[in-house]
Enzyme design. Structure first.
Site, PDB file in Angstrom:
ATOM      1  N   GLY A  14       0.822  -1.207   0.000  1.00 44.82           N
ATOM      2  CA  GLY A  14       0.000   0.000   0.000  1.00 44.82           C
ATOM      3  C   GLY A  14       0.853   1.253   0.000  1.00 44.82           C
ATOM      4  N   SER A  15       0.208   2.414   0.123  1.00 42.59           N
ATOM      5  CA  SER A  15       0.924   3.698   0.079  1.00 42.59           C
ATOM      6  C   SER A  15       1.903   3.841   1.237  1.00 42.59           C
ATOM      7  CB  SER A  15      -0.089   4.842   0.115  1.00 42.59           C
ATOM      8  OG  SER A  15      -1.022   4.714  -0.932  1.00 42.59           O
ATOM      9  N   SER A 123      -1.992   2.232  13.662  1.00 42.22           N
ATOM     10  CA  SER A 123      -3.406   2.359  13.971  1.00 42.22           C
ATOM     11  C   SER A 123      -3.965   3.643  13.359  1.00 42.22           C
ATOM     12  CB  SER A 123      -3.619   2.316  15.491  1.00 42.22           C
ATOM     13  OG  SER A 123      -4.999   2.181  15.792  1.00 42.22           O
ATOM     14  N   LYS A 126      -9.627   6.513  13.947  1.00 43.11           N
ATOM     15  CA  LYS A 126     -10.955   5.893  14.074  1.00 43.11           C
ATOM     16  C   LYS A 126     -11.013   4.846  15.185  1.00 43.11           C
ATOM     17  CE  LYS A 126     -12.227   6.981   9.343  1.00 43.11           C
ATOM     18  NZ  LYS A 126     -11.121   7.961   9.201  1.00 43.11           N
ATOM     19  N   GLY A 167      -2.786  11.567   0.035  1.00 38.75           N
ATOM     20  CA  GLY A 167      -2.343  10.903  -1.175  1.00 38.75           C
ATOM     21  C   GLY A 167      -2.300   9.399  -1.127  1.00 38.75           C
TER      22      GLY A 167
END
Length: 328
Positions: A14-15, A123, A126, A167
């Site tokens: 992932g990013s 984490s 949320k 982004g």
């Protein structure tokens, strides 16, 4: 800290994983193992980095045996893998539970079995007073990570909690830019909505800092700038140069908050000022030496850490977006 070390990253494609790998390679590790279930993303990363120190492993954190093998001879684990999209987790809570909770316990078990030095769990805001299943599952993951420090092991476990990173995959930045370019309409679920934001480069830098300085059992909370989603949309519209772009209000999705928090009213009672970059939340359970280590740090006087306060103005937001390379 990472020189000549073996490092495992779960959810590495992932990013966050891209930037983490990019910065870790500068630290001269012996090997970085990239563990994910996305074959095409792994191939793309393999071509992008073309570095023999990277070892790509197809696997799913829901499968304990694969993690056990991936953790062999590893000194540091960055646990990024998760189901992250709020609507997906609301619609498929059992899958979110299996990945975000049971998968995290598998990471803990594999790390302890293989005598890993430190596990860093990424984490989210949320997880603080969660209002959706994604947040609830990440909060449970946090509790498992913190509790692991009470087990009979030399492995240290720490959490790092942050807000939205500009982004990243599925980021509102990309959504808004596409809507501006293709539809001339930007949809915002609630015009009052605010969020925490940070660039990915800054987020990984802060992640390293927590890795270096944590002793195990605490939650490091990033201090992050905040803005209204409406101002974010307006800055992106202004930057596009397009006229007559309409902003419409769609209505909140299930589980969405108007304002996010990075620590709750309950957590504020055990939270201290660490430095200009971080707060630290101390656990309610007893972990040897942890409260004594932080005894000299100043307790916070805030009721909670809320994205609706100390908002950036549009000029400050524009500067942040320019630094992240999101404006033309």
């Amino acid at each position: 800290m990472f020189k000549d070390k073996r490092i495992l990253i779960t959810g590495a494609t992932g990013s966050w994983g891209h930037e983490l790998v990019s910065q870790l390679l500068q630290e001269k590790p012996k090997e970085i193992r990239l563990f994910s279930r996305n074959e095409s993303s792994q191939v793309a990363m393999m071509r992008q980095f073309s570095d023999k120190r990277l070892k790509f492993i197809i696997g799913d954190i829901k499968e304990r045996e694969g993690l056990m093998q991936a953790c062999q001879d590893v000194e540091y684990v960055f646990h990024l893998a998760a189901l992250k999209h709020v609507p997906v987790c609301e619609e498929q809570p059992l899958e979110a539970l299996k990945t975000n909770v049971l998968g995290t316990q598998n990471v803990i078990d594999a790390a302890i079995y293989n005598h890993v030095n430190k596990v860093v769990y990424i984490s989210t805001d949320k997880a603080a007073n969660p209002s959706n299943f994604y947040g609830l599952s990440k909060a449970m993951g946090e509790r498992l990570i913190i509790h692991a420090n009470t087990l009979n092991t030399d492995t240290k476990f720490v959490c790092v909690r942050g807000g939205n990173v500009l982004g990243t995959n599925g980021s509102v930045i990309h959504v808004f830019k596409n809507q501006i370019a293709e539809k001339g309409v930007v949809g915002i679920t609630d015009l009052r909505m605010t969020r925490f934001f940070l660039t990915i480069e800054e987020a990984i830098g802060l992640l390293f800092k927590a890795t270096y300085e944590s002793i195990g059992g605490e939650i490091f909370v990033m201090k992050m700038p905040t803005c209204t989603i409406l101002d974010l949309a307006r800055v992106l519209i202004e930057d596009s140069g397009k006229e007559d772009v309409e902003i419409i209000e769609l209505g909140k999705r299930p589980g969405e908050k108007i304002h996010e928090i990075l620590f709750s009213e309950y957590e504020s009672a055990s939270t201290v000022h660490y430095d200009k970059h971080y707060f630290v939340i101390l656990p309610s359970i007893e972990i040897d030496g942890l409260k004594e280590y932080y005894a000299s740090y100043k307790p916070v006087e805030m009721e909670n850490y809320n994205s609706g306060e100390n908002l950036m103005n549009k000029d400050e937001l524009r500067t942040l977006l320019e630094e992240g390379g999101f404006l033309s």
